[in-house]
Motif scaffolding. Structure first.
Motif, PDB file in Angstrom:
ATOM      1  N   ASP A   1       0.761   4.077  -2.729  1.00  0.00           N
ATOM      2  CA  ASP A   1       0.254   5.386  -2.335  1.00  0.00           C
ATOM      3  C   ASP A   1       1.271   6.494  -2.614  1.00  0.00           C
ATOM      4  O   ASP A   1       0.908   7.576  -3.083  1.00  0.00           O
ATOM      5  CB  ASP A   1      -0.146   5.375  -0.862  1.00  0.00           C
TER       6      ASP A   1
ATOM      7  N   LYS B   1      -1.112   6.319 -11.792  1.00  0.00           N
ATOM      8  CA  LYS B   1      -2.500   6.450 -12.242  1.00  0.00           C
ATOM      9  C   LYS B   1      -2.604   6.774 -13.733  1.00  0.00           C
ATOM     10  O   LYS B   1      -3.641   6.544 -14.344  1.00  0.00           O
ATOM     11  CB  LYS B   1      -3.211   7.517 -11.415  1.00  0.00           C
TER      12      LYS B   1
ATOM     13  N   SER C   1      -7.332  -2.838   1.822  1.00  0.00           N
ATOM     14  CA  SER C   1      -7.808  -3.068   0.445  1.00  0.00           C
ATOM     15  C   SER C   1      -7.119  -4.256  -0.209  1.00  0.00           C
ATOM     16  O   SER C   1      -7.660  -4.845  -1.145  1.00  0.00           O
ATOM     17  CB  SER C   1      -7.544  -1.840  -0.435  1.00  0.00           C
TER      18      SER C   1
ATOM     19  N   TYR D   1       0.831  -1.203   0.000  1.00  0.00           N
ATOM     20  CA  TYR D   1       0.000   0.000   0.000  1.00  0.00           C
ATOM     21  C   TYR D   1       0.870   1.260   0.000  1.00  0.00           C
ATOM     22  O   TYR D   1       0.609   2.203  -0.747  1.00  0.00           O
ATOM     23  CB  TYR D   1      -0.948   0.010   1.209  1.00  0.00           C
TER      24      TYR D   1
ATOM     25  N   TYR E   1     -10.253   5.353 -15.729  1.00  0.00           N
ATOM     26  CA  TYR E   1     -10.936   6.316 -14.869  1.00  0.00           C
ATOM     27  C   TYR E   1     -12.023   7.139 -15.564  1.00  0.00           C
ATOM     28  O   TYR E   1     -13.121   7.223 -15.081  1.00  0.00           O
ATOM     29  CB  TYR E   1      -9.918   7.228 -14.166  1.00  0.00           C
TER      30      TYR E   1
ATOM     31  N   ARG F   1       1.055   7.052  -6.366  1.00  0.00           N
ATOM     32  CA  ARG F   1      -0.304   7.011  -6.905  1.00  0.00           C
ATOM     33  C   ARG F   1      -0.488   7.916  -8.126  1.00  0.00           C
ATOM     34  O   ARG F   1      -1.000   7.484  -9.151  1.00  0.00           O
ATOM     35  CB  ARG F   1      -1.301   7.384  -5.801  1.00  0.00           C
TER      36      ARG F   1
ATOM     37  N   ASN G   1      -7.896   3.393  -7.834  1.00  0.00           N
ATOM     38  CA  ASN G   1      -8.993   3.908  -7.002  1.00  0.00           C
ATOM     39  C   ASN G   1      -9.524   2.857  -6.030  1.00  0.00           C
ATOM     40  O   ASN G   1     -10.252   3.196  -5.101  1.00  0.00           O
ATOM     41  CB  ASN G   1     -10.141   4.418  -7.878  1.00  0.00           C
ATOM     42  N   TYR G   2      -9.179   1.603  -6.253  1.00  0.00           N
ATOM     43  CA  TYR G   2      -9.675   0.524  -5.384  1.00  0.00           C
ATOM     44  C   TYR G   2      -8.726   0.220  -4.236  1.00  0.00           C
ATOM     45  O   TYR G   2      -9.017  -0.634  -3.409  1.00  0.00           O
ATOM     46  CB  TYR G   2      -9.907  -0.746  -6.210  1.00  0.00           C
ATOM     47  N   THR G   3      -7.591   0.899  -4.167  1.00  0.00           N
ATOM     48  CA  THR G   3      -6.593   0.622  -3.129  1.00  0.00           C
ATOM     49  C   THR G   3      -6.478   1.844  -2.220  1.00  0.00           C
ATOM     50  O   THR G   3      -5.571   2.643  -2.374  1.00  0.00           O
ATOM     51  CB  THR G   3      -5.230   0.284  -3.765  1.00  0.00           C
ATOM     52  N   LYS G   4      -7.387   1.937  -1.274  1.00  0.00           N
ATOM     53  CA  LYS G   4      -7.459   3.121  -0.420  1.00  0.00           C
ATOM     54  C   LYS G   4      -6.862   2.918   0.966  1.00  0.00           C
ATOM     55  O   LYS G   4      -6.795   3.846   1.753  1.00  0.00           O
ATOM     56  CB  LYS G   4      -8.907   3.568  -0.307  1.00  0.00           C
ATOM     57  N   SER G   5      -6.438   1.697   1.256  1.00  0.00           N
ATOM     58  CA  SER G   5      -5.832   1.402   2.556  1.00  0.00           C
ATOM     59  C   SER G   5      -5.116   0.051   2.439  1.00  0.00           C
ATOM     60  O   SER G   5      -5.367  -0.706   1.495  1.00  0.00           O
ATOM     61  CB  SER G   5      -6.906   1.312   3.641  1.00  0.00           C
TER      62      SER G   5
END
Length: 180
Positions: free
Chosen positions: A28, A35, A49, A24, A162, A31, A42-46
């Motif tokens: 992050d 991207k 996830s 992560y 996206y 990101r 967008n599906y990896t927020k923590s």
């Protein structure tokens, strides 16, 4: 546990649940950079996830239908590279890869993918390996082109990023064509 040593500093190895915070963090930190070409950010927020994602990667390894591996440089997770899909019946696989921005331009991914291909043909028994790159992702396209992959065609609106579709190029390498 799958481990493919690339050189003294670089290793591909299986990702486990204990690695999800590291994974992560590297995603992050990169990101915005990642991207541009990776549709799943967008599906990896923590770190949480990654629980089901890592579980599915492990199941794919067990079933022989995928082999997504972490790329470690001097024990630091810096990206991923592996067979996102393996079709055991057709002995065909597709490679996916990404790298943290600070590690780009050093030839690390080229060395890694070359070793993964060799592993695929010699250890996994593959006959065909594919790489799909965004048509406008020139940095990513350099990799299969440098390894002698053959472009088979442009796939129109192949992937959704996206807010838009983009075209991708399908590259292939057959075992009989692999010069290494």
């Amino acid at each position: 546990m799958i481990s493919i040593r690339i050189d003294e500093d670089l290793e591909l190895r299986e990702i486990h649940q204990k690695d999800r915070k590291k994974l992560y963090d590297v995603v992050d930190e990169n990101r915005t950079f990642l991207k541009r070409w990776l549709p799943w950010l967008n599906y990896t927020k923590s770190p949480h996830s990654y629980l089901s994602v890592i579980k599915s990667w492990q199941q794919n390894i067990e079933m022989g239908t995928g082999m997504e591996l972490g790329l470690f440089y001097r024990e630091e997770l810096i990206g991923m590279c592996g067979f996102t899909t393996i079709d055991p019946n057709s002995r065909r696989a597709q490679i996916g890869y990404w790298l943290a921005q600070d590690f780009e331009g050093r030839g690390l991914m080229l060395k890694t993918v070359k070793q993964l291909i060799d592993h695929g043909f010699k250890q996994v028994g593959l006959n065909r390996i594919e790489i799909v790159c965004g048509e406008m992702n020139y940095r990513s396209r350099k990799l299969p082109e440098a390894l002698g992959f053959i472009p088979e065609g442009v796939m129109k609106e192949y992937e959704f990023l996206y807010d838009h579709y983009h075209d991708c190029i399908l590259y292939r390498m057959l075992k009989s064509e692999w010069p290494y």
